[in-house]
Design a protein around this motif. Structure first.
Motif, short mmCIF file in Angstrom:
data_model
loop_
_atom_site.label_atom_id
_atom_site.label_comp_id
_atom_site.label_asym_id
_atom_site.label_seq_id
_atom_site.Cartn_x
_atom_site.Cartn_y
_atom_site.Cartn_z
N SER A 1 -44.28 52.86 -1.29
CA SER A 1 -43.93 52.39 0.04
C SER A 1 -43.59 50.91 0.02
N VAL A 2 -42.59 50.55 0.77
CA VAL A 2 -42.21 49.14 0.90
C VAL A 2 -43.32 48.39 1.61
N ILE A 3 -43.56 47.15 1.19
CA ILE A 3 -44.58 46.30 1.81
C ILE A 3 -43.92 45.04 2.34
N ILE A 4 -44.24 44.71 3.59
CA ILE A 4 -43.78 43.49 4.24
C ILE A 4 -44.96 42.53 4.34
N ILE A 5 -44.72 41.27 4.06
CA ILE A 5 -45.71 40.23 4.32
C ILE A 5 -45.13 39.31 5.38
N SER A 6 -45.93 39.06 6.40
CA SER A 6 -45.59 38.11 7.45
C SER A 6 -46.68 37.05 7.44
N ALA A 7 -46.26 35.80 7.31
CA ALA A 7 -47.24 34.71 7.25
C ALA A 7 -46.79 33.56 8.14
N VAL A 8 -47.77 32.76 8.54
CA VAL A 8 -47.53 31.55 9.32
C VAL A 8 -48.18 30.40 8.57
N LEU A 9 -47.42 29.36 8.32
CA LEU A 9 -47.92 28.16 7.65
C LEU A 9 -47.85 27.01 8.64
N GLU A 10 -48.97 26.32 8.84
CA GLU A 10 -49.03 25.18 9.75
C GLU A 10 -49.21 23.89 8.95
N PHE A 11 -48.41 22.89 9.28
CA PHE A 11 -48.46 21.60 8.60
C PHE A 11 -48.94 20.52 9.55
N GLY A 12 -49.33 19.40 9.00
CA GLY A 12 -49.87 18.31 9.81
C GLY A 12 -48.84 17.62 10.67
N SER A 13 -47.58 17.70 10.29
CA SER A 13 -46.53 17.05 11.07
C SER A 13 -45.21 17.78 10.86
N TRP B 1 -41.35 43.66 -0.34
CA TRP B 1 -41.59 44.09 -1.72
C TRP B 1 -41.37 45.58 -1.85
N GLU B 2 -40.77 45.97 -2.95
CA GLU B 2 -40.42 47.37 -3.20
C GLU B 2 -41.63 48.30 -3.13
N ASP B 3 -42.77 47.83 -3.65
CA ASP B 3 -43.98 48.66 -3.65
C ASP B 3 -45.19 47.79 -4.00
N ALA B 4 -46.37 48.42 -4.00
CA ALA B 4 -47.60 47.68 -4.25
C ALA B 4 -47.63 47.10 -5.66
N ALA B 5 -47.06 47.79 -6.63
CA ALA B 5 -47.05 47.27 -8.00
C ALA B 5 -46.26 45.97 -8.08
N ARG C 1 -47.60 48.08 5.25
CA ARG C 1 -47.00 49.14 4.44
C ARG C 1 -46.09 49.94 5.37
N ILE C 2 -44.84 50.08 4.99
CA ILE C 2 -43.82 50.69 5.84
C ILE C 2 -43.79 52.20 5.62
#
Length: 113
Positions: free
Chosen positions: A1-13, A59-63, A95-96
């Motif tokens: 199964s395809v896996i998507i990662i969604s992230a948020v990065l916060e910086f000081g400025s 990502w194509e899969d978990a591996a 996981r899609i």
């Protein structure tokens, strides 16, 4: 199964965010080009929140994702970001189970699969 990662990065400025986005480009490119199973890997400046980067990975899969987590590109990116003014981050993986076009045959946007 395809896996998507969604992230948020916060910086000081905003300046630190902008520098992190520019400075991470080579590592983003390396991940896309060198890592098998990487379908998308993009850090985008949030146009509304001045200290935020939105991360999208596919990502194509978990591996493939497991291999990414031990690849030098991953550890180098973590090291870079922590030295670039990162103050907070959150990341989730999905996981899609189904994929379909947003627009149907009549060019109407639909949530249906």
């Amino acid at each position: 199964s395809v896996i998507i990662i969604s992230a948020v990065l916060e910086f000081g400025s905003e300046a630190e965010r902008d520098a992190a986005a520019r400075g991470s480009a080579d590592l983003q490119r390396a991940t896309r080009e060198e890592e098998p199973g990487c379908l998308a890997y993009c850090f985008g400046i949030d146009p509304v929140e001045p200290t935020r980067i939105q991360v999208f990975e596919q990502w194509e899969d978990a591996a493939a994702l497991d291999a990414h987590f031990v690849h030098p590109n991953y550890t180098n990116m973590r090291t870079f970001l922590h030295g670039a003014g990162l103050v907070q981050s959150s990341a989730e993986k999905y996981r899609i189970d189904a994929v379909a076009p947003v627009y149907n045959a009549d060019r109407k946007a639909t949530a249906e699969f």
